[in-house]
Every structure is written in C-alpha cells, then in structure tokens.
Design an enzyme around this catalytic site. Structure first.
Site, PDB file in Angstrom:
ATOM      1  N   SER A 182      23.141  25.863  61.097  1.00  0.00           N
ATOM      2  CA  SER A 182      21.822  26.102  60.511  1.00  0.00           C
ATOM      3  C   SER A 182      21.888  26.483  59.034  1.00  0.00           C
ATOM      4  CB  SER A 182      21.086  27.196  61.297  1.00  0.00           C
ATOM      5  OG  SER A 182      20.823  26.774  62.607  1.00  0.00           O
ATOM      6  N   HIS A 184      20.166  31.378  58.695  1.00  0.00           N
ATOM      7  CA  HIS A 184      19.010  30.542  58.385  1.00  0.00           C
ATOM      8  C   HIS A 184      18.424  30.920  57.026  1.00  0.00           C
ATOM      9  CE1 HIS A 184      19.435  30.405  62.743  1.00  0.00           C
ATOM     10  NE2 HIS A 184      18.714  29.303  62.769  1.00  0.00           N
TER      11      HIS A 184
END
Length: 303
Positions: free
Chosen positions: A187, A250
């Site tokens: 991610s 993230h």
C-alpha cells in the site's frame, strides 16, 4: 530566337509541373482532412494514456515519442513477485489467510516485524506479503491500472523511484507512529503512485479535461476510502486470535507521492535532475528517513 523559345517552353513546363504537384499536395491534404486522418491514428492506446496522464500542452510531444520500448516491466514484475509470494503462503504453505491475515504468516522473513528491525531488508520486503485475498487484489488492481499507464509515459526508472520511496516511507512511518505493530502489503508504494497522480490532476485540472478530471478524482477518492477502511478494520477490529497490522504506510506513502511523485510526474518533458523542486523533495524525504533511523535506534518503544 529558337533557343530563347525553347527556354521559355521549358520554364512553362516546369511551372506546369510545379502547379500539378501543388494541386496533388492540396488534394491529398483535403482528402486527409475529409477522412479525419490523424498522424497518431495508429497510437490509439497512447492517445488514451496521454489524455489520462498528461496535461494537454505535452500530449503531442508524448505521442511523437510514444513507443513500448522498454515495456512497463517494473510494475508488472513487482506485481508478479507479490502474487507469487501470496500464492506461496496461501497454497504451498497454507496459513488459512485467504480472507484475513492468520498469525502463521507473521513468521515470514519478508514481513516487517518490530522485533526484528535489525533485519533491514524487512523495511522494503514487507510489500511482498499481503493480509489476504482482498488485500492483494486491491493492491494489484490499483497498481496495475494506474502504474502501467504511468510507466508508459514516465518509464520504469521514475515510476520505480516513486513506488519504492512510498514503500520505504510506509515502513519507517509505521515504525514511528505504530512502533509495536506488524506491517504487510504494497500500500505504501500504491499510495505513492496515487498521491503523485492525484497532485498532477489537481494542479493541471483544467488542462486534463475537467469532466475526466472530476471522474478521476472521484475514482481515486473512492479507492482510498475503501482501502483505508479495510486497513482500519485490520488495525482496530482484528479478531482476538489474530495480530493487528499497522496502517501508517498508507498515509506516509501518500505523502511521499504528493511530494516526490508529484515532482517526478510533472517533469515529463523536462530534465528531472535540473528541477530544483525534485531536490527539495529529495532533501525533505532524506531528512525524514534520517529522523526515522535515529528514532528506531535510540527512541523506539520496541527497543
């Protein structure tokens, strides 16, 4: 007199010949216009890519240069490696983790483990391990759909720089803000690509077809909401017999993309190393990396 007459006739013939050539050229141009002929008609894929990835003023330059040499090998290779590792743990070394992460996979030598931070490769290799089928499908879908067009435009070296910067930023951020949690998934790299692309769409909104621009922004926002939602679930609502996984990658990957990624992707027609914005972004990134290394050595609660 006869010689003068011959010269005059030759001049007339030359002029007539030139006139016919000009008429033929004009006729050819008219036919091309009528048929809607386009010098880039054989580059339909590249045309679509340019409309989605580049502002209007550099699209023609891209189409003139466009080719598939080298092909987008970086994103494809990374995706194959991630899929291969997932299949290994899910099929050949079953961990019952097709849907959610099982504790068995936490023994992988690739995963970021806060208790094994001295194994420095884990700060990068964690991107190869995923928490389940939803996790890997989401990451692969995002990085292939966005990464391949980006690599067609900017080539593998630049896309690889942004992707890996996001991956490293993700693990280092997790080691600071979530120092006792494990970390898996690509991610950080995916969000770096999305962050760089998002900033380019935002800055060049009017030049990248406003209607498409709105659609692109909405698609990116939807993907981010869904992915972050899954990450938050894995972090705060993990089953009692499982292990919570950090989601800081993230956010850090997104910030890496919005700085380094934006600079790299906005320099399509420029020398990247001559752009002062690139060096400012690199200097800020390296300062954050050095702070993270210092924190992990001297201040981390995981010590």
């Amino acid at each position: 007199m006869a010689m003068a007459h011959d010269l005059e006739m030759e001049d007339v013939n030359v002029n007539v010949g030139r006139g016919k050539e000009e008429e033929l050229e004009e006729g050819k141009k008219m036919r091309e216009e009528e048929e809607g002929n386009d010098p880039f008609k054989n580059k339909k894929v590249h045309r679509i890519v340019s409309e989605w990835m580049l502002p209007e003023h550099v699209r023609r330059t891209y189409l003139e240069r466009a080719n598939c040499l080298p092909p987008p090998l970086f994103i494809v290779s990374i995706s194959i490696a991630e899929l291969a590792v997932f299949i290994y743990y899910a099929v050949w070394k079953p961990q019952r983790q097709w849907i959610t992460l099982d504790t068995g996979i936490l023994e992988s030598p690739f995963i970021y483990n806060p208790n094994k931070r001295e194994e420095a490769w884990r700060f990068l290799s964690y991107m190869l391990v995923h928490a389940g089928v939803q996790h890997i499908v989401g990451n692969l879908l995002m990085q292939l759909v966005l990464g391949i067009p980006l690599e067609m435009v900017h080539k593998g070296l630049r896309v690889g720089l942004v992707y890996l910067a996001g991956v490293i930023a993700g693990s280092l951020a997790s080691s600071i803000f979530d120092p006792l949690k494990y970390l898996v998934g690509a991610s950080g790299g995916v969000y770096a690509l999305m962050g760089g692309y998002f900033m380019n769409v935002l800055v060049n909104f009017r030049k990248m077809i406003p209607a498409f621009g709105i659609v692109r922004l909405l698609i990116i926002i939807l993907i981010i909401v869904l992915d972050v939602g899954f990450a938050l679930y894995r972090r705060f609502f993990v089953p009692a017999d499982g292990s919570p996984v950090s989601f800081a990658a993230h956010i850090a990957g997104g910030f890496a993309g919005m700085s380094i990624g934006y600079t790299v992707f906005s320099c399509f027609n420029k020398a990247l190393l001559k752009d002062p914005r690139f060096w400012i972004a690199i200097a800020a990134y390296l300062a954050c990396v050095l702070f993270a290394v210092f924190f992990n050595i001297f201040l981390s609660p995981a010590n």
